[in-house]
Structures are given as structure tokens and as C-alpha cells.
Design a protein around this motif. Sequence first.
Motif, PDB file in Angstrom:
ATOM      1  N   GLY A 140       0.821  -1.267  -0.065  1.00 40.39           N
ATOM      2  CA  GLY A 140       0.102  -0.174   0.052  1.00 40.39           C
ATOM      3  C   GLY A 140       0.880   1.304  -0.173  1.00 40.39           C
ATOM      4  N   ILE A 141       0.441   2.318  -0.628  1.00 41.53           N
ATOM      5  CA  ILE A 141       0.990   3.544  -0.474  1.00 41.53           C
ATOM      6  C   ILE A 141      -0.032   4.576   0.242  1.00 41.53           C
ATOM      7  N   HIS A 142       0.569   5.111   1.494  1.00 38.42           N
ATOM      8  CA  HIS A 142      -0.338   6.000   2.308  1.00 38.42           C
ATOM      9  C   HIS A 142      -0.021   7.523   2.206  1.00 38.42           C
ATOM     10  N   PHE A 143      -0.991   8.265   1.983  1.00 37.98           N
ATOM     11  CA  PHE A 143      -0.735   9.672   1.644  1.00 37.98           C
ATOM     12  C   PHE A 143      -1.569  10.241   3.210  1.00 37.98           C
ATOM     13  N   ARG A 144      -0.696  10.789   4.114  1.00 40.65           N
ATOM     14  CA  ARG A 144      -1.112  11.005   5.435  1.00 40.65           C
ATOM     15  C   ARG A 144      -0.888  12.769   5.513  1.00 40.65           C
ATOM     16  N   ASN A 145      -1.722  13.215   6.258  1.00 32.50           N
ATOM     17  CA  ASN A 145      -1.916  14.651   6.538  1.00 32.50           C
ATOM     18  C   ASN A 145      -2.046  15.122   7.755  1.00 32.50           C
ATOM     19  N   GLY A 146      -1.342  16.044   8.200  1.00 32.30           N
ATOM     20  CA  GLY A 146      -1.447  16.135   9.909  1.00 32.30           C
ATOM     21  C   GLY A 146      -2.125  17.655   9.957  1.00 32.30           C
ATOM     22  N   SER A 147      -2.833  17.859  11.042  1.00 34.16           N
ATOM     23  CA  SER A 147      -3.829  19.155  10.972  1.00 34.16           C
ATOM     24  C   SER A 147      -4.009  19.001  12.596  1.00 34.16           C
ATOM     25  N   GLY A 148      -4.236  20.692  13.016  1.00 32.58           N
ATOM     26  CA  GLY A 148      -4.638  21.117  14.451  1.00 32.58           C
ATOM     27  C   GLY A 148      -4.287  22.377  14.504  1.00 32.58           C
ATOM     28  N   SER A 149      -5.018  22.997  15.326  1.00 32.37           N
ATOM     29  CA  SER A 149      -4.947  24.519  15.541  1.00 32.37           C
ATOM     30  C   SER A 149      -3.520  24.831  16.010  1.00 32.37           C
ATOM     31  N   ALA A 150      -2.900  24.145  16.740  1.00 31.11           N
ATOM     32  CA  ALA A 150      -1.734  24.392  17.492  1.00 31.11           C
ATOM     33  C   ALA A 150      -0.579  24.325  16.417  1.00 31.11           C
ATOM     34  N   ILE A 151      -0.770  23.464  15.457  1.00 34.36           N
ATOM     35  CA  ILE A 151       0.324  23.206  14.607  1.00 34.36           C
ATOM     36  C   ILE A 151       0.333  23.428  13.301  1.00 34.36           C
ATOM     37  N   ASP A 152      -0.881  24.103  12.897  1.00 37.97           N
ATOM     38  CA  ASP A 152      -1.179  24.614  11.474  1.00 37.97           C
ATOM     39  C   ASP A 152       0.000  25.577  10.892  1.00 37.97           C
ATOM     40  N   GLY A 153       0.557  25.303   9.965  1.00 36.64           N
ATOM     41  CA  GLY A 153       1.654  26.206   9.225  1.00 36.64           C
ATOM     42  C   GLY A 153       2.858  26.282   9.946  1.00 36.64           C
ATOM     43  N   THR A 154       3.360  24.903  10.848  1.00 41.81           N
ATOM     44  CA  THR A 154       4.380  24.783  11.344  1.00 41.81           C
ATOM     45  C   THR A 154       5.054  23.775  10.827  1.00 41.81           C
ATOM     46  N   PHE A 155       6.518  23.643  11.419  1.00 47.57           N
ATOM     47  CA  PHE A 155       7.429  22.514  10.825  1.00 47.57           C
ATOM     48  C   PHE A 155       6.543  21.227  11.422  1.00 47.57           C
ATOM     49  N   VAL A 156       5.846  21.277  12.409  1.00 43.49           N
ATOM     50  CA  VAL A 156       5.343  19.976  12.939  1.00 43.49           C
ATOM     51  C   VAL A 156       4.213  19.477  12.017  1.00 43.49           C
ATOM     52  N   GLU A 157       3.578  20.325  11.280  1.00 41.34           N
ATOM     53  CA  GLU A 157       2.453  19.865  10.331  1.00 41.34           C
ATOM     54  C   GLU A 157       3.208  19.205   9.088  1.00 41.34           C
ATOM     55  N   ASP A 158       4.333  20.148   8.798  1.00 40.49           N
ATOM     56  CA  ASP A 158       5.096  19.582   7.708  1.00 40.49           C
ATOM     57  C   ASP A 158       5.749  18.084   7.836  1.00 40.49           C
ATOM     58  N   ALA A 159       6.090  17.829   9.294  1.00 44.48           N
ATOM     59  CA  ALA A 159       6.532  16.536   9.462  1.00 44.48           C
ATOM     60  C   ALA A 159       5.513  15.414   9.579  1.00 44.48           C
ATOM     61  N   LEU A 160       4.308  15.817   9.698  1.00 48.59           N
ATOM     62  CA  LEU A 160       3.156  14.983   9.524  1.00 48.59           C
ATOM     63  C   LEU A 160       2.558  14.637   8.199  1.00 48.59           C
ATOM     64  N   ASP A 161       2.739  15.439   7.290  1.00 44.66           N
ATOM     65  CA  ASP A 161       2.498  15.382   5.920  1.00 44.66           C
ATOM     66  C   ASP A 161       3.550  14.486   5.327  1.00 44.66           C
ATOM     67  N   THR A 162       3.163  13.203   5.117  1.00 47.11           N
ATOM     68  CA  THR A 162       4.064  12.259   4.722  1.00 47.11           C
ATOM     69  C   THR A 162       3.500  11.371   3.664  1.00 47.11           C
ATOM     70  N   ILE A 163       4.379  10.534   2.931  1.00 48.10           N
ATOM     71  CA  ILE A 163       3.748   9.605   2.002  1.00 48.10           C
ATOM     72  C   ILE A 163       4.514   8.486   2.382  1.00 48.10           C
TER      73      ILE A 163
END
Length: 210
Positions: A140-163
Motif C-alpha cells: 500500500g501507499i499511504h498519503f497522510r496529512n496532519g492538522s490541528g490549531s496549534a500546529i497548522d503552518g508549522t514544521f510539525v504539520e510539515d513533518a506529519l504530511d508524509t507519503i
Amino acid sequence: MNAGTRIAVVLLLFPKLLSAQGFFDEFSYEGLRFSGIGIGLGAVASNRLETRVTGAVRVDYGMIAPRVRVLLGASYFRSDFEESEISDFEENLSELVTDPTNDFSIDVGSVRWSDLSADLDLQYVMPASRFTGFAGAGLGIHFRNGSGSAIDGTFVEDALDTIDASLNLSLGTQVQLIRELALTIEVRGALSSDLMSGAVLAGLMYRVPR
């Protein structure tokens, strides 16, 4: 290794090589064609996220070998990280803060992860009257996206946006309701570097009449 020993080894392995060749001869592209489509709904649990509802679509693409069918699929779910994951994250952040009075607090709130996967499975089917059991494995190939009011637009969100890639394992049964329609029950696991998940799904599979 002398010549006589080499000949002996070849003679010993020759029947096994023939057997393996016969096994691969069973595989053929001639049986591959659109054979059915199904949907499923269930629950998914993982080692990092809270249990949530998941949905899936499966396309039966025919038989590539006797009793071995090809399934294409997609699934989706969205879930919050478990409290333990959030607590560990907040603790790691607090270690970066320098505060002589030590009266600060960190509350990142909820952090969510969505997972959209595309799957290719081979399933070994075991028909028995109206019931058909199956066991399978695939990728399988997984496209994951992170979100949350405290992390939106931060490097944490970028780290959670993975394939990420996964190894898929499945086990289940199909119950024939009518000629073209079957009830499906499936237990499914996906093992990847970022997340390990297991799901139980029930659904319907429509098969194209031959």
C-alpha cells in the motif's frame, strides 16, 4: 567444490527447480479483467491514533493464477492522536523553553492525522458452497496529512504530511447473497514505518456476470 560435487548438487536441486518453474507457470495475465467492485465500512485501530471509522473501496481485477485474485483498493480514515502521544509531544516542547519561574504550561490541543491509502493485494481464495474464505498480502501507499490549531503552518504539520509504504495482510470471508452480490467481512492489517493499524470491515461486493 570439485566437478563431481557440483554435478551432485545440480541433480539434487533439479527436481526443486522444476517444481518452482511449474508453480510460476500457473500465473497468467489472461484472467485479469474488471470482475467486480465493492465497498466496506468498519473500525480502524492503531498504535498511535484513537479508534475511528474507516471506509474502503475494492476492485476485483480477476484471477492471476488458480485461486489467486488481484484486488485494487483505496481506504480512508481520520483520527486524533492518542493522549499519550500528545503528552509526550508537550513534554518535549517544554524542555525547549527557558523560564526561571517555571510557571508556564503548554497545551497543543488535539492533533489529527488523515490517511488515504491505495492498495494492491493478492488474495488466495478458498470457495466452499455459498461461503468463500480468503487470505491475502500486498502493498500500500499511504498519503497522510496532519492538522490541528496549534500546529497548522508549522514544521510539525510539515513533518506529519508524509507519503509512506506499507505491507498489507488480510483475512476474511464472503457470503453469497444472490448470484452477483456478496456480503464481505474482512480483518486487515497495514504495517508501515510511521503507523501500524488494524481494521475490521463489513461491506458488499458486486461481481460482473460472466
